[in-house]
Design a protein around this motif. Sequence first.
Motif, mmCIF file in Angstrom:
data_model
loop_
_atom_site.group_PDB
_atom_site.id
_atom_site.type_symbol
_atom_site.label_atom_id
_atom_site.label_comp_id
_atom_site.label_asym_id
_atom_site.label_seq_id
_atom_site.Cartn_x
_atom_site.Cartn_y
_atom_site.Cartn_z
ATOM 1 N N ALA A 171 -11.821 1.259 47.533
ATOM 2 C CA ALA A 171 -10.635 0.952 48.338
ATOM 3 C C ALA A 171 -9.508 0.432 47.456
ATOM 4 N N ARG A 172 -8.416 1.195 47.365
ATOM 5 C CA ARG A 172 -7.289 0.830 46.510
ATOM 6 C C ARG A 172 -6.097 0.296 47.298
ATOM 7 N N ASP A 173 -6.234 0.190 48.591
ATOM 8 C CA ASP A 173 -5.153 -0.300 49.444
ATOM 9 C C ASP A 173 -4.879 -1.774 49.124
ATOM 10 N N LEU A 174 -3.647 -2.072 48.730
ATOM 11 C CA LEU A 174 -3.333 -3.446 48.326
ATOM 12 C C LEU A 174 -3.433 -4.429 49.483
ATOM 13 N N SER A 175 -3.287 -3.952 50.709
ATOM 14 C CA SER A 175 -3.460 -4.862 51.849
ATOM 15 C C SER A 175 -4.918 -5.301 51.954
ATOM 16 N N ILE A 176 -5.844 -4.426 51.568
ATOM 17 C CA ILE A 176 -7.264 -4.803 51.560
ATOM 18 C C ILE A 176 -7.532 -5.793 50.436
ATOM 19 N N VAL A 177 -6.906 -5.566 49.281
ATOM 20 C CA VAL A 177 -7.044 -6.519 48.179
ATOM 21 C C VAL A 177 -6.559 -7.895 48.616
ATOM 22 N N ARG A 178 -5.412 -7.929 49.297
ATOM 23 C CA ARG A 178 -4.864 -9.203 49.767
ATOM 24 C C ARG A 178 -5.804 -9.859 50.767
ATOM 25 N N SER A 179 -6.378 -9.060 51.664
ATOM 26 C CA SER A 179 -7.324 -9.607 52.644
ATOM 27 C C SER A 179 -8.583 -10.128 51.965
ATOM 28 N N ALA A 180 -9.015 -9.430 50.914
ATOM 29 C CA ALA A 180 -10.200 -9.878 50.179
ATOM 30 C C ALA A 180 -9.961 -11.242 49.548
ATOM 31 N N VAL A 181 -8.784 -11.419 48.971
ATOM 32 C CA VAL A 181 -8.453 -12.721 48.376
ATOM 33 C C VAL A 181 -8.436 -13.804 49.444
ATOM 34 N N SER A 182 -7.919 -13.466 50.631
ATOM 35 C CA SER A 182 -7.785 -14.473 51.696
ATOM 36 C C SER A 182 -9.134 -14.954 52.223
ATOM 37 N N VAL A 183 -10.195 -14.135 52.075
ATOM 38 C CA VAL A 183 -11.524 -14.576 52.537
ATOM 39 C C VAL A 183 -12.374 -15.097 51.382
ATOM 40 N N GLY A 184 -11.756 -15.282 50.211
ATOM 41 C CA GLY A 184 -12.447 -15.962 49.128
ATOM 42 C C GLY A 184 -13.167 -15.086 48.133
ATOM 43 N N VAL A 185 -12.820 -13.805 48.064
ATOM 44 C CA VAL A 185 -13.459 -12.918 47.083
ATOM 45 C C VAL A 185 -13.027 -13.326 45.673
ATOM 46 N N ALA A 186 -13.998 -13.438 44.780
ATOM 47 C CA ALA A 186 -13.719 -13.923 43.424
ATOM 48 C C ALA A 186 -13.171 -12.830 42.518
ATOM 49 N N HIS A 187 -13.680 -11.607 42.652
ATOM 50 C CA HIS A 187 -13.239 -10.483 41.827
ATOM 51 C C HIS A 187 -13.240 -9.216 42.659
ATOM 52 N N TYR A 188 -12.470 -8.226 42.206
ATOM 53 C CA TYR A 188 -12.338 -6.959 42.923
ATOM 54 C C TYR A 188 -12.431 -5.854 41.888
ATOM 55 N N LEU A 189 -13.542 -5.097 41.898
ATOM 56 C CA LEU A 189 -13.802 -4.070 40.894
ATOM 57 C C LEU A 189 -13.759 -2.696 41.549
ATOM 58 N N LEU A 190 -12.890 -1.822 41.017
ATOM 59 C CA LEU A 190 -12.719 -0.492 41.596
ATOM 60 C C LEU A 190 -13.737 0.505 41.041
#
Length: 223
Positions: free
Chosen positions: A84-103
Amino acid sequence: MISVLVVEDEEITAEANRVYVERVPGFEVAGVVRSGGEALRFLGRQPVDLILLDLYLPDMHGLDLCKAVRGAGILCDVIVITSARDLSIVRSAVSVGVAHYLLKPFTFTAFSDKLRHYARFRDSVDASGEASGQEEVDQALAALHGPPQPRLPKGMSPMTMAAILQVLTDTPGGASAYTVGVAIGVARVTARRYLEHLAESGIAQRVPQYGSVGRPELLYRLV
């Protein structure tokens, strides 16, 4: 050892993630599950330190699983592994406490870098007591995400710069141009050119190392 739960519905990807985790020192796989429901049941029986989470699960979205884990009072960290490369999903992931995001797709080097940064972060915050000040907090968060990637002038290789940054990350006391050159297989003058660029960019600092005689040796360490 840092215990890891792999949450991935694709069998081949799940097995690849499991093998990758086992190759990184200090980490062990506690389990592999294929859905959000399985993950919640597993966590209810056995706590883990870290979840490697795919977002597109058959029964729920991965971020909804994050919310359910938090809502259940389960304390663990999450690294998202997804296409998932959608930046809105990245932003949502950060908001729920995700530490890292690997594509996806990713190399083992990229995967292991994320885990090593996470391990350094754990080491920096596992001690009891309070932080001595803002600098210690900043250092802990920097350990999680790693040093910033500088903009490179023409003629410099991103791969060489990444290798030099890794050497400096692994040598918190600082390293000389000679030491860096030997570590990554380049000439000292080449290593110094990259190190000077890091210093001029404010990412590293020059630290004179005084010996018994002669001129001091110049070390470079990450700020």
